[in-house]
Design a protein around this motif. Structure first.
Motif, PDB file in Angstrom:
ATOM      1  N   ALA A 406       8.880   7.924  28.081  1.00 31.24           N
ATOM      2  CA  ALA A 406       8.791   6.480  27.839  1.00 31.24           C
ATOM      3  C   ALA A 406       9.302   5.698  29.043  1.00 31.24           C
ATOM      4  CB  ALA A 406       9.591   6.116  26.589  1.00 31.24           C
ATOM      5  N   GLY A 407      10.393   6.179  29.625  1.00 35.18           N
ATOM      6  CA  GLY A 407      10.932   5.508  30.801  1.00 35.18           C
ATOM      7  C   GLY A 407       9.976   5.575  31.973  1.00 35.18           C
ATOM      8  N   ARG A 409       6.732   5.704  31.750  1.00 39.39           N
ATOM      9  CA  ARG A 409       5.613   4.786  31.491  1.00 39.39           C
ATOM     10  C   ARG A 409       6.023   3.337  31.780  1.00 39.39           C
ATOM     11  NH1 ARG A 409       0.775   5.520  29.644  1.00 39.39           N
ATOM     12  NH2 ARG A 409      -0.410   3.707  28.921  1.00 39.39           N
ATOM     13  N   GLU A 410       7.241   2.971  31.439  1.00 42.23           N
ATOM     14  CA  GLU A 410       7.706   1.616  31.735  1.00 42.23           C
ATOM     15  C   GLU A 410       7.684   1.357  33.245  1.00 42.23           C
ATOM     16  OE1 GLU A 410      11.533   1.034  30.061  1.00 42.23           O
ATOM     17  OE2 GLU A 410      10.843   1.193  27.977  1.00 42.23           O
ATOM     18  N   ARG A 411       8.131   2.347  34.012  1.00 48.20           N
ATOM     19  CA  ARG A 411       8.120   2.190  35.467  1.00 48.20           C
ATOM     20  C   ARG A 411       6.688   2.060  35.989  1.00 48.20           C
ATOM     21  NH1 ARG A 411      12.681   6.328  37.964  1.00 48.20           N
ATOM     22  NH2 ARG A 411      14.376   5.830  36.498  1.00 48.20           N
ATOM     23  N   GLU A 413       4.063   0.941  34.367  1.00 46.44           N
ATOM     24  CA  GLU A 413       3.496  -0.366  33.983  1.00 46.44           C
ATOM     25  C   GLU A 413       3.986  -1.457  34.914  1.00 46.44           C
ATOM     26  OE1 GLU A 413       4.745  -0.579  29.949  1.00 46.44           O
ATOM     27  OE2 GLU A 413       2.973   0.495  29.161  1.00 46.44           O
ATOM     28  N   ARG A 414       5.268  -1.413  35.286  1.00 45.03           N
ATOM     29  CA  ARG A 414       5.792  -2.428  36.213  1.00 45.03           C
ATOM     30  C   ARG A 414       5.109  -2.310  37.577  1.00 45.03           C
ATOM     31  NH1 ARG A 414      10.827  -0.989  33.942  1.00 45.03           N
ATOM     32  NH2 ARG A 414      11.351   0.259  35.784  1.00 45.03           N
TER      33      ARG A 414
END
Length: 520
Positions: A406-407, A409-411, A413-414
């Motif tokens: 999840a972490g 994917r967040e990176r 997306e940013r």
């Protein structure tokens, strides 16, 4: 040597020792590599030798000689100190360890008592004025802190009275310490406690031979007979010889001689010890270099695979290509981009519908990019984390947990969101009038995103209506953003390696070691 030159030499020595103490105090051995425990212990010994032994003796000529009663567990060190003082000043008994905090006994006229940071001081007129007599914790204590304290006290000693027994004088740990003490010039005397009368002659001969084999055959040797189980102090006749020798050996002039000889030997040994620290720093730096290489290597595969996927248009596989082909035929929304010369509706409704379709296409492409980038980040983070775990180096990290899926994917997306802004900046410098009748600026940006993702029709359209350079610039921006996002997973690890001493620390310590040789 004149008095003035001697004073100048002493001042230079004090400055050198202060500089050495400062640099060694700041020294760290953060990586858990073979031998690191020994390096950390060596650091503490050096600090003790400098702060508690050499500096007081060079800076203060009247400092009393430090005599340490040291030896294995249950040898009777505390009982011996109590008997020399004439009263109980250090706990003695059957519980082990009895001595947890060292006790330093001194004459009441001694006001500058050494080792105040390592021992509790007790004044007694029974102790000669030129000496401080210290009861140390056991050298072979089961408790690491006690063993460390005993070693530090020996590092600060001018004279070591090895207290052992007829049953334990052959133990390896005290003898390894004896050899180390000999090498740094520390003078030695031996008290052999609880000696059976029948074995007295044999034990004395054997112990004398052992001492002679390591060059310490002239060390004073005192035997205390075995009187069986008892509590309290030893009889005066049992310690009388040791007391008289101690008084004679540590008289005012004799004590200064002991201090001078031990200090001279300690400087030579200290130079070697600092040289050992230099080697330890070198080993840490070499290990850090290997770990840095492995960390960067953990990025290489995921970055290369991701770059290949972007360059070969894999982000357009599946939904993006299907969506383009659905709207590309004549009469459909994307026909003006796919079929040269085809007529297209330019009404506001058509432009809006076309823009919405392009945005959905770009969303599909961006989703594919995010997935590929998140996988690359997660793979790189996992690879690096495994290397650091294998090297037992995770404790250096502020957050030792690996990056989660999840972490990652967040990176990702940013990173993709930031790249989208970069695409807009690239288009700001382009003339997009040829597309103005077909879609709005948001649609133009979406068309470029689709082209970079590998949608063939979108790439042709961008080349026709804008230029190939637009797609190339946007793709380069994506490759850079992706490489940076994956590379960022290594940053906490590389930052942690900065705690390893650098080459300048190694050079300063080596210089101190050379200067210490001049003091011997």
């Amino acid at each position: 040597m004149t008095q003035g030159s001697a004073a100048a030499r002493a001042a230079d020595s004090v400055e050198l020792l202060h500089d050495l103490h400062r640099d060694v105090s700041a020294l760290t051995f953060p990586l858990e590599i073979p031998g690191v425990d020994g390096e950390r212990e060596a650091k503490e010994r050096v600090l003790t030798q400098v702060a508690s032994h050499l500096l007081p003796r060079i800076a203060e000529q009247g400092t009393p000689a430090v005599v340490v009663l040291g030896g294995p567990t249950g040898a009777g060190k505390s009982t011996l100190l109590n008997s020399l003082v004439g009263r109980e000043v250090s706990p003695a008994g059957v519980l082990r360890p009895t001595t947890r905090r060292a006790v330093a006994a001194h004459h009441p006229t001694v006001h500058s008592v050494p080792l105040r940071d390592l021992a509790d001081s007790v004044a007694s007129a029974a102790i000669p004025p030129g000496v401080v007599l210290v009861d140390a914790p056991d050298l072979d204590s089961l408790e690491r802190a006690n063993r460390s304290a005993a070693t530090r006290l020996l590092a600060a000693a001018d004279l070591w009275i090895l207290v052992t027994t007829a049953a334990r004088y052959g133990d390896m740990i005290p003898w390894s310490q004896v050899i180390r003490a000999r090498d740094r010039g520390l003078q030695l005397a031996v008290v052999l406690n609880r000696v059976p009368g029948a074995a007295r002659k044999q034990v004395r001969a054997d112990l004398t031979e052992r001492l002679d084999q390591i060059g310490l055959g002239n060390s004073p040797l005192f035997l205390i007979p075995d009187v069986g189980p008892h509590e309290g102090l030893l009889a005066e006749e049992q310690v009388a010889d040791l007391r008289e020798w101690l008084r004679a050996a540590t008289g005012r002039h004799q004590a200064r001689g002991i201090v001078r000889r031990t200090a001279a030997g300690a400087c030579g040994a200290l130079s070697e010890s600092v040289g050992g620290l230099v080697a330890g720093v070198g080993a840490q730096r070499a290990a850090a270099a290997r770990l840095r290489t492995e960390t960067l290597e953990g990025l290489r595969g995921p970055q290369a695979d991701l770059a290949y996927a972007i360059e070969t248009g894999q982000c357009a596989a599946g939904a993006p290509t299907t969506r383009w082909e659905t709207f590309a035929p004549a009469g459909m929304l994307f026909a003006p981009f796919s079929i040269p010369g085809s007529r297209a509706s330019t009404t506001a409704r058509a432009i809006t519908d076309r823009t919405i379709a392009l945005m959905r296409l770009a969303t599909d492409v961006e989703g594919a990019i995010v997935t590929l980038l998140a996988d690359a980040i997660h793979d790189a983070a996992g690879s690096i984390h495994r290397e650091w775990r294998a090297a037992s180096a995770l404790h250096l990290l502020e957050d030792p947990e690996p990056v989660s899926a999840a972490g990652a994917r967040e990176r990702a997306e940013r990173a993709v969101e930031e790249w989208q802004h970069e695409v807009d900046r690239i288009l700001d410098s382009e003339k997009v009038t040829a597309l103005a009748s077909l879609t709005d600026p948001t649609g133009v940006s979406a068309l470029v995103v689709a082209a970079v993702g590998g949608v063939g029709g979108a790439s042709v359209a961008v080349s026709h209506f804008l230029s190939r350079e637009v797609t190339s610039a946007a793709r380069d921006a994506l490759l850079g953003a992706a490489r940076h996002a994956v590379g960022a997973t290594a940053e906490p690890y590389l930052k942690a390696l900065r705690s390893v001493p650098d080459a300048s620390v190694e050079e300063r310590l080596a210089a101190h070691a050379r200067q210490l040789e001049d003091l011997t």
